[in-house]
Design an enzyme around this catalytic site. Structure first.
Site, PDB file in Angstrom:
ATOM      1  N   SER A 214       0.827  -1.203   0.000  1.00  0.00           N
ATOM      2  CA  SER A 214       0.000   0.000   0.000  1.00  0.00           C
ATOM      3  C   SER A 214       0.860   1.251   0.000  1.00  0.00           C
ATOM      4  O   SER A 214       1.975   1.257   0.550  1.00  0.00           O
ATOM      5  CB  SER A 214      -0.904   0.004   1.238  1.00  0.00           C
ATOM      6  OG  SER A 214      -1.525   1.252   1.422  1.00  0.00           O
TER       7      SER A 214
ATOM      8  N   TYR B 239      -2.665  -0.424   9.949  1.00  0.00           N
ATOM      9  CA  TYR B 239      -2.800  -0.947   8.584  1.00  0.00           C
ATOM     10  C   TYR B 239      -1.484  -0.795   7.829  1.00  0.00           C
ATOM     11  O   TYR B 239      -0.986  -1.739   7.211  1.00  0.00           O
ATOM     12  CB  TYR B 239      -3.924  -0.211   7.853  1.00  0.00           C
ATOM     13  CG  TYR B 239      -4.013  -0.551   6.379  1.00  0.00           C
ATOM     14  CD1 TYR B 239      -4.487  -1.789   5.966  1.00  0.00           C
ATOM     15  CD2 TYR B 239      -3.608   0.362   5.406  1.00  0.00           C
ATOM     16  CE1 TYR B 239      -4.566  -2.111   4.613  1.00  0.00           C
ATOM     17  CE2 TYR B 239      -3.679   0.056   4.063  1.00  0.00           C
ATOM     18  CZ  TYR B 239      -4.160  -1.177   3.665  1.00  0.00           C
ATOM     19  OH  TYR B 239      -4.220  -1.493   2.335  1.00  0.00           O
TER      20      TYR B 239
END
Length: 343
Positions: free
Chosen positions: A136, A161
């Site tokens: 990501s 995350y």
């Protein structure tokens, strides 16, 4: 690019196959004649009916086989590797969302860490030609230097995350080194498009309009020009993945692991993005659309800017995402209005 003649006998194992990127990738592979084994736990992080719609669209292909299960269940993952012996694995299953990681950290540990470990173990015990996995843009944290390059330091994630995605890169690198697994990490930059994720801003803005609610504009609306995003259309993401599938890392300096940014390389200021979305929805509905807006501070875990350098991607696969935000959002709003029967 995937070639149906040479790849039709290969087995592609796609985790998160009912998810946004997993669905579009599976569909593209199936249309090229490939065999796809899809795994998904169909969790209710967002509207499950969207996931079921995606699976219905995939079920028309005879070469698609779906297994409902969780990558955190080692027995399930190892059973798939043992039965199907996939040639290529694309791990797109993960607990998504930056803000949700503040509410439910357990889900991120189970899916993004334990689950990814199980996938790596599958690749170790049943060798594959190539493992690709979702990282990501969030791994860049609050880096000030833009555009973000793969060689930048990413040691200061500001959300759980992001920390799990950085951990995935470290785990993959280690397994590639120890067990000679060719692996490629994919740092996605704000992916959007039809059949997308309802928790993403562009989707939530349109939902809010039809529910007569204000949209929440964080960082007080970007009036200081310090909030922008590198929005990447789903078709560009899929084309990039498919080109990378065919180019597993070779043994350079004793590593078989690489990481690539996949972004549009053309970031948009938040308020400009909202104006384009209003215009596209107006086109879809044939009437003027103006969102009601409330301006709020940036939320914990959010990063103020994302901007991808794609020099490494272009060098390796001669590819650059080229869908404009105007074209991409128009396709999304057209789909949204058709899917929800809103005119």
């Amino acid at each position: 690019m995937i070639d149906s003649k040479s790849d039709k006998n290969k087995v592609f194992f796609v985790t998160g196959a009912a998810g946004f990127i997993g669905y579009h990738l599976s569909k593209s592979l199936l249309e090229k004649g490939c065999k796809v084994i899809g795994l998904d736990n169909l969790n209710d992080y967002y509207d499950v009916s969207l996931k079921k719609t995606r699976l219905e669209n995939l079920s028309i292909f005879e070469s698609f086989e779906f297994i409902k299960g969780d990558i955190s269940e080692k027995e399930t993952v190892m059973g798939i590797f043992s039965k199907y012996r996939p040639h290529t694995v694309i791990n797109l299953a993960a607990q998504a969302g930056v803000r949700y990681s503040l509410e439910n950290p357990d889900a991120y540990i189970q899916s993004n860490l334990v689950g990814f470990y199980n996938v790596l173990e599958g690749c170790r015990n049943f060798p594959v030609e190539h493992l690709l996995y979702a990282s990501s843009s969030s791994v860049y944290g609050t880096n000030k230097k833009v555009p973000f390059e793969e060689t930048d330091m990413v040691d200061n994630p500001i959300s759980l995350y992001a920390a799990t995605k950085k951990s995935n890169e470290l785990m993959a690198n280690t397994y590639s080194h120890l067990y000679k697994i060719p692996s490629t990490g994919l740092r996605f930059f704000t992916v959007y498009g039809p059949l997308g994720r309802p928790d993403m801003a562009y989707f939530k803005f349109v939902d809010s309009y039809f529910s007569n609610r204000e949209i929440q504009v964080f960082n007080n609306g970007d009036f200081n020009n310090d909030l922008y995003r590198d929005f990447t259309y789903i078709d560009d993401i899929i084309q990039g993945i498919e080109l990378l599938i065919e180019k597993p890392p070779v043994d350079e300096k004793n590593t078989l692991h690489k990481v690539f940014n996949i972004g549009n390389n053309n970031p948009e200021k938040l308020m400009h993005f909202i104006e384009i979305l209003e215009r596209c929805l107006s086109n879809s509905l044939n009437r003027e659309v103006v969102f009601k807006k409330s301006f709020e501070p940036i939320k914990p875990g959010d990063v103020p800017a994302t901007y991808a350098s794609i020099d490494l991607l272009q060098k390796n696969i001669k590819f650059k995402p080229d869908t404009s935000i105007e074209n991409g959002l128009q396709k999304f709003t057209n789909w949204y209005c058709d899917y929800y029967n809103l005119k």
